[in-house]
Write an enzyme that holds these catalytic residues in place. Structure first.
Site, PDB file in Angstrom:
ATOM      1  N   GLY A   1       0.951  -1.208   0.109  1.00  0.00           N
ATOM      2  CA  GLY A   1      -0.065   0.160   0.076  1.00  0.00           C
ATOM      3  C   GLY A   1       0.759   1.103   0.022  1.00  0.00           C
TER       4      GLY A   1
ATOM      5  N   GLY B   1       5.120  -6.785  -7.472  1.00  0.00           N
ATOM      6  CA  GLY B   1       4.320  -7.449  -8.221  1.00  0.00           C
ATOM      7  C   GLY B   1       3.081  -6.833  -8.842  1.00  0.00           C
TER       8      GLY B   1
ATOM      9  N   GLY C   1       0.197  -5.562  -8.271  1.00  0.00           N
ATOM     10  CA  GLY C   1      -0.169  -4.392  -7.463  1.00  0.00           C
ATOM     11  C   GLY C   1       0.656  -3.094  -7.832  1.00  0.00           C
TER      12      GLY C   1
ATOM     13  CB  THR D   1       4.727 -12.373  -8.457  1.00  0.00           C
ATOM     14  OG1 THR D   1       3.919 -13.587  -7.850  1.00  0.00           O
ATOM     15  CG2 THR D   1       4.885 -12.669  -9.998  1.00  0.00           C
ATOM     16  CB  ILE D   2       7.481 -15.598  -4.584  1.00  0.00           C
ATOM     17  CG1 ILE D   2       8.691 -16.821  -4.434  1.00  0.00           C
ATOM     18  CG2 ILE D   2       6.488 -16.127  -3.879  1.00  0.00           C
ATOM     19  CD1 ILE D   2       9.214 -16.791  -2.849  1.00  0.00           C
ATOM     20  CG  ASP D   3       2.335 -16.791  -5.271  1.00  0.00           C
ATOM     21  OD1 ASP D   3       3.218 -17.406  -4.558  1.00  0.00           O
ATOM     22  OD2 ASP D   3       1.348 -16.339  -4.865  1.00  0.00           O
TER      23      ASP D   3
ATOM     24  CE1 TYR E   1       5.076 -14.225   5.458  1.00  0.00           C
ATOM     25  CE2 TYR E   1       4.159 -16.098   6.672  1.00  0.00           C
ATOM     26  CZ  TYR E   1       3.772 -14.975   6.073  1.00  0.00           C
ATOM     27  OH  TYR E   1       2.497 -14.255   5.922  1.00  0.00           O
ATOM     28  CG  MET E   2      11.706 -20.705   7.011  1.00  0.00           C
ATOM     29  SD  MET E   2      11.732 -22.444   7.793  1.00  0.00           S
ATOM     30  CE  MET E   2      13.334 -22.844   7.360  1.00  0.00           C
ATOM     31  CB  ILE E   3      10.333 -20.432   0.529  1.00  0.00           C
ATOM     32  CG1 ILE E   3      10.502 -22.018   0.821  1.00  0.00           C
ATOM     33  CG2 ILE E   3      10.378 -20.153  -0.828  1.00  0.00           C
ATOM     34  CD1 ILE E   3       9.364 -22.789   0.332  1.00  0.00           C
TER      35      ILE E   3
END
Length: 548
Positions: A166, A190, A192, A277-279, A434-436
């Protein structure tokens, strides 16, 4: 297109045999008589051995490369790389870099390579890091960046600049850019974040005119015509009244992409986006940086779950991986591991109870092997959670807040087998998400980040703006912002890659035949997909309305 003051447009050129170029904006589109300069790379010793180091102006990259002999040439994007002429002198450049959104492996590498690329290739010395995401622009937090400062940061996870979700106030951001004399803005984030970056450019450059006219009263708002994101439309209803339109005008003044506002003011400011974006859910591009690292690191969690499961009778290892809307990490990690018995992703609905359900499959698998491993993406199975758990709102980036489906799933599995009283299971739940996110990028991603950063620098120096850099069919390209923010890339469950996963895990597809038929109709002809791409982009049409 109505209300063109704020509606994003795409530069489209057409050629023979169905050739379409979706181009990116350039300074000369709205600033005339700009001087050009010889590219400093011509005298750079590092490039003296390169046979051809300048990209030809007409070089473009095809979006789709699998075609029939009579197929049209289709959509192309401008090829990235250094140009013979640049629009900035070295001592004129005042660049800034900002990172936004969640963490991802490779952020520090991108920062490092932008700084080193600007300095080593173009002799730029004035580079600022904006601290804490978009908010850093107007809270005046900055970090001076030099090659010495960023020398070792690629070995660390996270981002040295800090990040936030934000905080996107367009007018404050562009005021800060103008006040500081910044003329190159590199935005790493990302979808956004890229939406925030894209709004800056497209407005017409009329300095005296008010930023936004009201849309027509007594007619529904339209996302493209009126510049209102889809998720905001319900706020204003079908036919907004005058008070709502005033509220809309104020909202738009503070939430447009800075790129639009830069162009409106006629500023010579290059805005370049590096998609993060990690996804791996950004469309058009082959993959996003950090994805390879995430898949590799996910192997550790899957391996741990497998060791735990096979070391005890009826052991079940449950691993939750990232993937809010897209299950690419879960799918590729499953394929790479070969130890996974079931992979659950958001794109493939599943059910627990009854014939063909997950529980029936688990019972059969445990009887056969004595253990099993399940991988579930964080966005999978959300429709199975109760309505009360789903009403969690959104985060500051506009992402829907999700319940911990992994924890919920572990409880459901335990409850089911406890009630059955047939098989006593031992379940271990592992959540490495969160480790990744926090680890440094691996070798593959480090190279990829370097090429993305350098390509962004070349584009900004060449006068391009309002673009994002991405790999398309193995070539780095400049892509219009709107192409990567118009939708999300998702796993196609009727594609060969998902079939490969099903054959690897031997899990049920959980999809009824009629649903497969419907999915195939929606996705269009198979030749529209690049082999193994497992993403869909057949519904896009250029702004001139011509089909690809």
């Amino acid at each position: 297109m109505g209300s063109s003051e704020n509606a994003p447009t795409t530069k489209v050129s057409t050629g023979d045999a169905g050739y379409v170029l979706e181009d990116v904006p350039h300074f000369i589109d709205y600033i005339h008589d700009l001087p050009t300069y010889s590219n400093p790379l011509q005298t750079n010793p590092a490039y003296s051995v390169v046979k051809q180091y300048f990209v030809h102006e007409d070089d473009t990259v095809a979006q789709k490369i699998v075609v029939h002999k009579n197929s049209p040439r289709g959509t192309h994007f401008r090829r990235a790389g250094p140009r013979q002429k640049v629009y900035f002198e070295s001592d004129e450049v005042h660049a800034c870099i900002v990172t936004c959104g969640g963490l991802c492996p490779g952020l520090n590498t991108v920062i490092r390579e932008i700084v080193c690329g600007l300095n080593y290739m173009y002799g730029v010395t004035k580079i600022l890091g904006i601290d804490g995401g978009y908010r850093g622009f107007y809270s005046r937090n900055t970090i001076s960046l030099t090659p010495k400062v960023v020398n070792d940061i690629h070995k660390r996870g996270g981002t040295i600049l800090g990040t936030s979700r934000g905080g996107h106030d367009t007018l404050k951001i562009v005021d800060s850019i103008q006040d500081r004399g910044i003329n190159q803005v590199y935005i790493i984030g990302g979808d956004g974040t890229q939406k925030g970056a894209s709004v800056i450019f497209e407005c017409k450059q009329q300095k005296e005119k008010k930023m936004m006219d009201y849309p027509n009263k007594n007619q529904p708002l339209h996302p493209q015509r009126d510049g209102v994101p889809q998720q905001v439309l319900p706020t204003f209803g079908n036919a907004p009244n005058l008070d709502q339109l005033k509220h809309l005008k104020k909202w738009k003044e503070h939430n447009l992409h800075p790129e639009l506002e830069v162009r409106r003011r006629g500023l010579k400011v290059a805005v370049a986006g590096i998609p993060k974006t990690i996804d791996n859910d950004i469309p058009v591009i082959d993959k996003s940086f950090g994805f390879d690292t995430a898949v590799e690191e996910a192997q550790r969690a899957i391996n741990a779950a497998h060791v735990e499961a096979e070391s005890i009778e009826n052991g079940v290892g449950l691993v939750k991986l990232m993937g809010r809307y897209s299950g690419f990490i879960a799918m590729y990690a499953t394929l790479a591991s070969r130890d996974v018995d079931c992979c659950l992703i958001p794109e493939s609905p599943f059910y627990l109870e009854g014939k063909g359900g997950l529980f029936e499959y688990m019972e059969r698998r445990l009887k056969e092997n004595g253990h099993m491993v399940i991988v579930i993406a964080e966005g999978a199975g959300q429709e199975l959670l109760s309505e009360s758990l789903l009403s969690m709102g959104q985060d500051a980036s506009g992402n829907k807040l999700l319940q911990d489906v992994g924890l919920w799933m572990s409880h459901r599995i335990k409850d089911h087998f406890a009630k059955q009283d047939k098989i006593a299971i031992n379940l271990k739940y592992i959540d490495p998400t969160y480790m990744i996110r926090a680890i440094p990028s691996n070798a593959s991603d480090n190279v990829y980040c370097t090429l993305l950063a350098q390509s962004a620098v070349h584009g900004a120096m060449a006068g391009y703006t309002g673009f994002t850099i991405g790999l398309v069919n193995g070539r780095h390209t400049y892509i219009p912002f709107n192409r990567i923010t118009e939708r999300q890339n998702k796993v196609v469950i009727t594609d060969r890659m998902w079939a490969r996963l099903l054959s690897s895990t031997n899990q049920p597809s959980f999809v009824a035949p009629k649903d497969v038929a419907e999915a195939k109709k929606e996705e269009g002809p198979a030749t529209g997909l690049l082999e193994g791409d497992n993403s869909i982009d057949n519904n896009h049409k250029p702004v001139d309305g011509k089909a690809k």
